[in-house]
Design an enzyme around this catalytic site. Structure first.
Site, short mmCIF file in Angstrom:
data_model
loop_
_atom_site.label_atom_id
_atom_site.label_comp_id
_atom_site.label_asym_id
_atom_site.label_seq_id
_atom_site.Cartn_x
_atom_site.Cartn_y
_atom_site.Cartn_z
N ASN A 128 61.73 -29.55 93.38
CA ASN A 128 61.31 -30.75 94.12
C ASN A 128 61.68 -31.98 93.29
O ASN A 128 61.08 -32.23 92.25
CB ASN A 128 59.80 -30.67 94.35
CG ASN A 128 59.23 -31.95 94.92
OD1 ASN A 128 59.96 -32.81 95.41
ND2 ASN A 128 57.91 -32.08 94.88
N CYS A 131 60.00 -36.63 92.56
CA CYS A 131 59.01 -36.96 91.53
C CYS A 131 59.52 -38.13 90.70
O CYS A 131 60.71 -38.24 90.44
CB CYS A 131 58.85 -35.78 90.57
SG CYS A 131 58.23 -34.34 91.33
N LYS A 166 65.30 -29.54 96.40
CA LYS A 166 64.58 -30.07 97.56
C LYS A 166 64.72 -31.59 97.59
O LYS A 166 64.22 -32.30 96.71
CB LYS A 166 63.12 -29.66 97.49
CG LYS A 166 62.29 -30.24 98.60
CD LYS A 166 61.44 -29.21 99.27
CE LYS A 166 60.54 -29.85 100.30
NZ LYS A 166 59.23 -29.24 100.31
N ILE A 192 63.85 -31.70 104.71
CA ILE A 192 63.48 -32.87 103.92
C ILE A 192 62.06 -32.73 103.35
O ILE A 192 61.25 -31.99 103.89
CB ILE A 192 63.53 -34.18 104.76
CG1 ILE A 192 62.58 -34.09 105.96
CG2 ILE A 192 64.92 -34.50 105.19
CD1 ILE A 192 62.44 -35.37 106.79
N ASN A 193 61.83 -33.48 102.28
CA ASN A 193 60.47 -33.68 101.81
C ASN A 193 59.86 -34.78 102.71
O ASN A 193 60.47 -35.16 103.71
CB ASN A 193 60.48 -34.09 100.34
CG ASN A 193 59.22 -33.61 99.62
OD1 ASN A 193 58.11 -33.81 100.12
ND2 ASN A 193 59.38 -32.99 98.47
N THR A 194 58.71 -35.29 102.38
CA THR A 194 58.03 -36.24 103.27
C THR A 194 58.64 -37.65 103.19
O THR A 194 59.22 -38.04 102.17
CB THR A 194 56.54 -36.32 102.93
OG1 THR A 194 56.40 -36.65 101.55
CG2 THR A 194 55.84 -35.02 103.21
N GLY A 218 55.15 -33.62 109.74
CA GLY A 218 54.69 -33.21 111.06
C GLY A 218 55.73 -33.54 112.13
O GLY A 218 56.79 -34.10 111.82
N GLY A 245 58.77 -31.25 110.36
CA GLY A 245 58.29 -31.34 111.74
C GLY A 245 58.45 -30.11 112.60
O GLY A 245 58.20 -30.17 113.81
C1 LIG Z 1 49.72 -31.62 102.11
C2 LIG Z 1 51.16 -31.49 101.73
C3 LIG Z 1 51.50 -31.14 100.42
C4 LIG Z 1 52.86 -31.01 100.05
N1 LIG Z 1 53.16 -30.62 98.77
C5 LIG Z 1 54.47 -30.41 98.43
C6 LIG Z 1 54.81 -29.92 97.13
O1 LIG Z 1 53.94 -29.64 96.30
N2 LIG Z 1 56.13 -29.76 96.83
C7 LIG Z 1 57.13 -30.04 97.74
O2 LIG Z 1 58.30 -29.87 97.43
N3 LIG Z 1 56.82 -30.47 98.99
C8 LIG Z 1 55.53 -30.66 99.34
N4 LIG Z 1 55.22 -31.10 100.62
C9 LIG Z 1 56.31 -31.34 101.58
C10 LIG Z 1 56.53 -30.14 102.52
O3 LIG Z 1 56.84 -28.98 101.80
C11 LIG Z 1 57.62 -30.43 103.57
O4 LIG Z 1 58.86 -30.61 102.92
C12 LIG Z 1 57.34 -31.67 104.39
O5 LIG Z 1 55.96 -31.80 104.66
C13 LIG Z 1 58.10 -31.70 105.72
O6 LIG Z 1 57.77 -30.58 106.52
P1 LIG Z 1 56.63 -30.61 107.68
O7 LIG Z 1 56.91 -31.80 108.55
O8 LIG Z 1 56.77 -29.29 108.37
O9 LIG Z 1 55.32 -30.75 106.97
C14 LIG Z 1 53.87 -31.25 101.01
C15 LIG Z 1 53.52 -31.60 102.32
C16 LIG Z 1 52.19 -31.71 102.69
C17 LIG Z 1 51.86 -32.07 104.12
#
Ligand SMILES: Cc1cc2nc3c(=O)[nH]c(=O)nc-3n(C[C@H](O)[C@H](O)[C@H](O)COP(=O)(O)O)c2cc1C
Length: 303
Positions: A128, A131, A166, A192-194, A218, A245
């Site tokens: 990831n 950071c 990631k 993607i990450n968030t 989401g 999402g």
């Molecule tokens: C509560 C929460 C904690 C997360 N923690 C991490 C993490 O520790 N490491 C990481 O690479 N991504 C982390 N993510 C990102 C998710 O793995 C994912 O990439 C992102 O939420 C997009 O997917 P989604 O829309 O299905 O949630 C986190 C997301 C959420 C919602």
């Protein structure tokens, strides 16, 4: 019969469905709800060199069709994960896991990678890079081409496992970062990450999250994630895990047609802990509906 199997750098998965990091812990709580061995794999909580309590609360906020989080990488630290969590995991998950690691310097990423090298349970190391790099003004590794290259190269130099980077979507052009990671030797990418966002507590006239900003995920981010996977697929020749999402079997197929070799499901898992199981069960019928006999055949089909 529809063939759901996919392959990530030699790791054969029964199906492409992988709970995303941070939304599935280390799998133990979910294993009490259903047999998680039906999953392709899962990506465990972002693990760091030192244990972390994460950010102050409130650190979750709802949004239309999504959520914001500023959990801040709460985890027990790599030593404990290696000595206690991973040995226990074999009792409830028989497949290989994806080890998501985070760091605040290149040395921390390298440290975690070396700790995981000797663990047969780990199939892929997922790095990831969303950071802050404390040695470079706190800018995220994932938003700078040079930092992304350097962290990838350093991890690859020591890793005995396939390394997937990631990516952060909080960049002007994700293909530039993707290309830098590929050049540095990444075996694959995950995106993607968030997306960085915020909400205001109108009554209190202040940001809703204690951290002020947080990561949006989401269903709201699905089209953004899909677009980025589509663009990155046209830029690199390494496998992509698509995330962002996804909340239905149709979304899985759409993401694979954009170029994903497998998918991760995050926020939807928090809303419905059975969502991955339900999607795996629905996938054969939904695939058949679209005349798909093998999921491998549709990877990048929309190009
Ligand atoms: C509560 C929460 C904690 C997360 N923690 C991490 C993490 O520790 N490491 C990481 O690479 N991504 C982390 N993510 C990102 C998710 O793995 C994912 O990439 C992102 O939420 C997009 O997917 P989604 O829309 O299905 O949630 C986190 C997301 C959420 C919602």
């Amino acid at each position: 019969m529809v063939d759901l199997s996919v392959n990530l750098s030699g790791l054969e998965l029964d199906n492409p469905v992988i709970p995303a990091s941070g939304c599935f812990g280390y799998g133990e709580e979910f294993s009490e709800l259903y047999d998680i061995n039906i999953l392709g794999s899962f990506s465990f909580k972002g693990t760091t060199k030192e244990p972390r309590y994460g950010n102050p609360t409130p650190r979750i906020a709802e949004t239309s069709s999504g959520m914001l989080n500023s959990v801040g990488l709460q985890n027990p630290g790599i030593e404990k994960v290696v000595s206690e969590v991973l040995p226990r995991m074999s009792g409830y998950f028989s497949k290989k896991v994806i080890a998501n690691i985070s760091g605040f310097s290149i040395d921390e990423y390298v440290y975690c990678t070396e700790k995981l090298n000797g663990i047969p349970k780990v199939g892929i190391i997922e790095v990831n890079i969303s950071c802050p790099n404390i040695h470079d003004g706190g800018m995220s590794f994932g938003t700078d081409e040079k930092s992304a290259y350097e962290v990838t190269r350093a991890v690859k130099a020591v890793s005995k496992k396939p390394v997937y980077i990631k990516l952060s979507p909080n960049v002007t052009d994700i293909t530039v970062i993707a290309k830098a990671c590929e050049k540095a030797g990444a075996d694959g990418l995950c995106l993607i990450n968030t997306l960085l966002g915020m909400r205001i507590d109108v009554k209190g006239r202040k940001p809703l999250l204690a951290n002020k900003t947080g990561g949006l995920s989401g269903p709201a981010v699905f089209p953004v994630a899909l677009r980025m996977v589509y663009q990155v697929f046209e830029t690199v020749d390494i496998p992509i895990i698509g995330a962002g999402g996804i909340s239905s079997a149709e979304d899985v197929i759409e993401m694979m047609m954009a170029g994903a070799a497998a998918v991760q499901i995050g926020a939807a898992t928090l809303k419905n802990p059975y969502i991955c199981k339900e999607i795996i069960e629905l996938l054969p019928a939904v695939a058949e509906k679209y005349g798909i006999s093998s999921l491998k055949e549709i990877i990048g089909a929309a190009h």
